[in-house]
Design a protein around this motif. Structure first.
Motif, short mmCIF file in Angstrom:
data_model
loop_
_atom_site.label_atom_id
_atom_site.label_comp_id
_atom_site.label_asym_id
_atom_site.label_seq_id
_atom_site.Cartn_x
_atom_site.Cartn_y
_atom_site.Cartn_z
N SER A 24 4.08 1.43 -8.29
CA SER A 24 3.82 2.30 -7.15
C SER A 24 2.87 3.40 -7.59
O SER A 24 2.63 3.59 -8.78
N THR A 25 2.34 4.09 -6.61
CA THR A 25 1.44 5.20 -6.91
C THR A 25 1.73 6.31 -5.92
O THR A 25 2.34 6.09 -4.88
N SER A 26 1.32 7.50 -6.27
CA SER A 26 1.47 8.61 -5.36
C SER A 26 0.24 9.51 -5.50
O SER A 26 -0.53 9.36 -6.44
N ALA A 48 -2.27 6.29 4.96
CA ALA A 48 -2.30 4.83 5.03
C ALA A 48 -1.33 4.30 3.99
O ALA A 48 -1.44 4.66 2.82
N HIS A 49 -0.39 3.51 4.41
CA HIS A 49 0.58 2.85 3.53
C HIS A 49 1.57 3.86 2.93
O HIS A 49 1.26 5.02 2.75
N GLY A 50 2.74 3.40 2.62
CA GLY A 50 3.71 4.23 1.91
C GLY A 50 4.46 5.22 2.77
O GLY A 50 4.53 5.10 3.99
N SER A 109 3.74 8.65 -1.38
CA SER A 109 3.80 7.61 -2.40
C SER A 109 3.75 6.25 -1.72
O SER A 109 4.08 6.11 -0.54
N SER A 110 3.33 5.23 -2.49
CA SER A 110 3.18 3.90 -1.92
C SER A 110 3.36 2.85 -3.01
O SER A 110 2.92 3.03 -4.14
N PHE A 153 -4.33 0.90 -5.55
CA PHE A 153 -3.39 0.37 -6.54
C PHE A 153 -4.17 -0.07 -7.79
O PHE A 153 -3.74 0.15 -8.91
N PHE A 154 -5.33 -0.70 -7.58
CA PHE A 154 -6.24 -1.07 -8.65
C PHE A 154 -7.59 -0.46 -8.32
O PHE A 154 -8.01 -0.47 -7.18
#
Length: 168
Positions: free
Chosen positions: A54-56, A77-79, A100-101, A129-130
């Protein structure tokens, strides 16, 4: 990666040889190669690289405009929101919003604030994410030339960015 391809090629060659020795034809006995890393004798087993799950991102807004700012819109967008943008940012105040997502597309967090003289500030942070993290910013309105936006760089795992809104 090159050594994995060589090992996979060797496995395919060995499998084809076994099929030929058994008298079976390639069309009657399908052989599926599964690429895998093979550790040298006596070495610890090779493990796949760990990817972040996950990322934030956190955006801090510093208001040095000399005016109170009013939230026009916020976007994610997302999360999930961790902290929403506040409805107002007082004089010489700073606030932080975050989200976060775990979505493969990462997260895009943005806000639009308005001054009493009609100037609009757009602030945005994008954390895929990447790939490479990025920011976006814009000042619009008849008095846009009277204001500035500066920001810190954004990078790394769970990054944060600070946008400082000020007078030109």
């Amino acid at each position: 990666m090159k050594s994995n391809l060589i090992v996979s090629g060797a496995v395919l060659t060995a499998a084809a040889s076994l099929v030929a020795l058994s008298g079976a034809s390639a069309s009657s006995t399908p052989v599926q190669a599964r690429p895998r890393a093979i550790a040298p004798a006596g070495a610890a087993p090779l493990e796949a690289p760990v990817l972040k799950s996950s990322t934030s991102v956190a955006i801090t807004v510093v208001n040095n405009t000399g005016q109170e700012l009013t939230l026009l819109d916020e976007y994610k967008a997302h999360g999930s929101w961790t902290q929403h943008f506040p409805q107002t940012i007082g004089l010489d105040a700073s606030v932080t919003a975050s989200a976060s997502s775990s979505n493969v597309e990462g997260i895009d967090l943005a806000a639009d604030y308005l001054t009493s003289d009609g100037t609009q500030f757009h602030l945005e942070a994008q954390v895929p994410f990447f790939g490479t993290d990025s920011t976006g910013q814009d000042i619009a309105g008849l008095n846009a030339a009277l204001y500035t936006i500066t920001h810190t760089s954004i990078s790394g795992f769970n990054p944060s960015v600070t946008f400082t809104l000020g007078r030109a």
